[in-house]
Design an enzyme around this catalytic site. Structure first.
Site, short mmCIF file in Angstrom:
data_model
loop_
_atom_site.label_atom_id
_atom_site.label_comp_id
_atom_site.label_asym_id
_atom_site.label_seq_id
_atom_site.Cartn_x
_atom_site.Cartn_y
_atom_site.Cartn_z
N THR A 36 -15.95 32.98 69.83
CA THR A 36 -15.83 33.98 70.88
C THR A 36 -14.83 33.53 71.94
O THR A 36 -14.78 32.36 72.33
CB THR A 36 -17.21 34.19 71.55
OG1 THR A 36 -18.14 34.63 70.56
CG2 THR A 36 -17.12 35.22 72.67
N SER A 220 -8.28 31.80 74.59
CA SER A 220 -7.61 30.75 73.80
C SER A 220 -7.96 29.34 74.26
O SER A 220 -7.20 28.40 74.06
CB SER A 220 -6.08 30.94 73.83
OG SER A 220 -5.73 32.19 73.31
N ARG A 221 -9.12 29.18 74.89
CA ARG A 221 -9.60 27.88 75.37
C ARG A 221 -8.71 27.27 76.45
O ARG A 221 -8.78 26.07 76.71
CB ARG A 221 -9.77 26.89 74.20
CG ARG A 221 -10.80 27.33 73.15
CD ARG A 221 -12.19 27.44 73.79
NE ARG A 221 -13.23 27.75 72.84
CZ ARG A 221 -13.69 28.97 72.60
NH1 ARG A 221 -13.19 30.02 73.24
NH2 ARG A 221 -14.65 29.17 71.74
N LEU A 222 -7.89 28.09 77.09
CA LEU A 222 -7.03 27.62 78.18
C LEU A 222 -7.74 27.86 79.51
O LEU A 222 -7.30 28.64 80.36
CB LEU A 222 -5.67 28.32 78.13
CG LEU A 222 -4.88 28.09 76.83
CD1 LEU A 222 -3.60 28.90 76.84
CD2 LEU A 222 -4.57 26.59 76.67
#
Length: 245
Positions: A36, A220-222
């Site tokens: 997710t 995007s895990r940023l």
């Protein structure tokens, strides 16, 4: 010859079911084969207060207003020295004052009490899924006095007060019956009394932060991460800095 099921598995780069991994790359309920994504917010330096206590209080109120389930729930981690063994458990933050974050527990027989005796340092992690936010806190700990602990203890239900006396936390039991018998003995001891005193072995622990980090999930895990630090309890907080995700 590969079956259609094998082909599907290979396309997603997921090991076949006969591999050694019991769990691999769970997707957290995502409808796709990927994890997710976090899209509910952003965090910038201009959004932050100069004082992390004020920033936490603002985020905590926001969590309450947005129906985050029990936002006071927090992971408390401690470590024993000299072994360095770390232990963690979920507890409730019951107070935030000008000095730090307060949780309550058994300090006579629990694992955390033994850790505290050799290493009076702890970390806290709050996770507010509904807002895709977390807060990390690290610092030395100090026990509250019995007088301070009694103030919170008086707000507890009678059954919880009795339970604090009865439970020899983290010690082995022969069965549930032993615990229930201990409760009956404490109930008899305080029968007819409303003013149940706080046990000497039970009370508050204040984590006095030297490091506080605010984390906002991003796509995007940023993720957005900002950390506050200070040298000790009497020092001023340094300006928060952005950390790489």
């Amino acid at each position: 010859m590969a079956t259609s099921a094998d082909a599907s598995t290979n396309e997603m780069n997921i090991p076949s079911s006969n591999g050694s991994k019991r769990i691999f790359a769970p997707t957290g309920g995502s409808s796709t084969s990927q994890a997710t994504q976090y899209t509910k917010g952003a965090l910038d330096l201009s959004d932050l207060y100069s004082d992390p206590f004020e920033q936490f209080h603002t985020w905590f109120k926001h969590a309450q207003q947005h129906d985050v389930y029990q936002p006071e729930t927090v992971t408390l981690s401690t470590a024993e020295l000299p072994s360095g063994r770390v232990s963690a458990r979920m507890v409730y933050m019951k107070e935030l004052d000008s000095r730090g974050f307060v949780v309550y527990s058994n300090w006579g027989t629990s694992r955390k009490s033994k850790d505290f005796q050799s290493n009076a340092q702890a970390s806290l992690v709050f996770w507010w899924r509904e807002l895709e936010r977390q807060v990390r806190i690290e610092g030395p700990c100090q026990r509250l006095t019995n007088t301070e602990s009694q103030v919170y203890y008086d707000t507890r239900a009678l059954g919880s007060k009795i339970g604090a006396w009865a439970s020899q936390q983290s010690q082995q039991l022969t069965g549930r019956e032993e615990l229930e018998q201990q409760v009956k003995e404490v109930e008899k001891r305080f029968e007819g009394r409303d003013d149940v005193p706080v046990p000497d072995f039970w009370g508050g622990l204040r984590v006095v932060p030297r490091y506080v980090e605010f984390w906002q999930g991003r796509n995007s895990r940023l993720h957005d991460r900002f950390a506050y630090e200070r040298d000790d309890e009497r020092s001023d907080w340094k300006k928060p800095v952005r950390l790489s995700p």
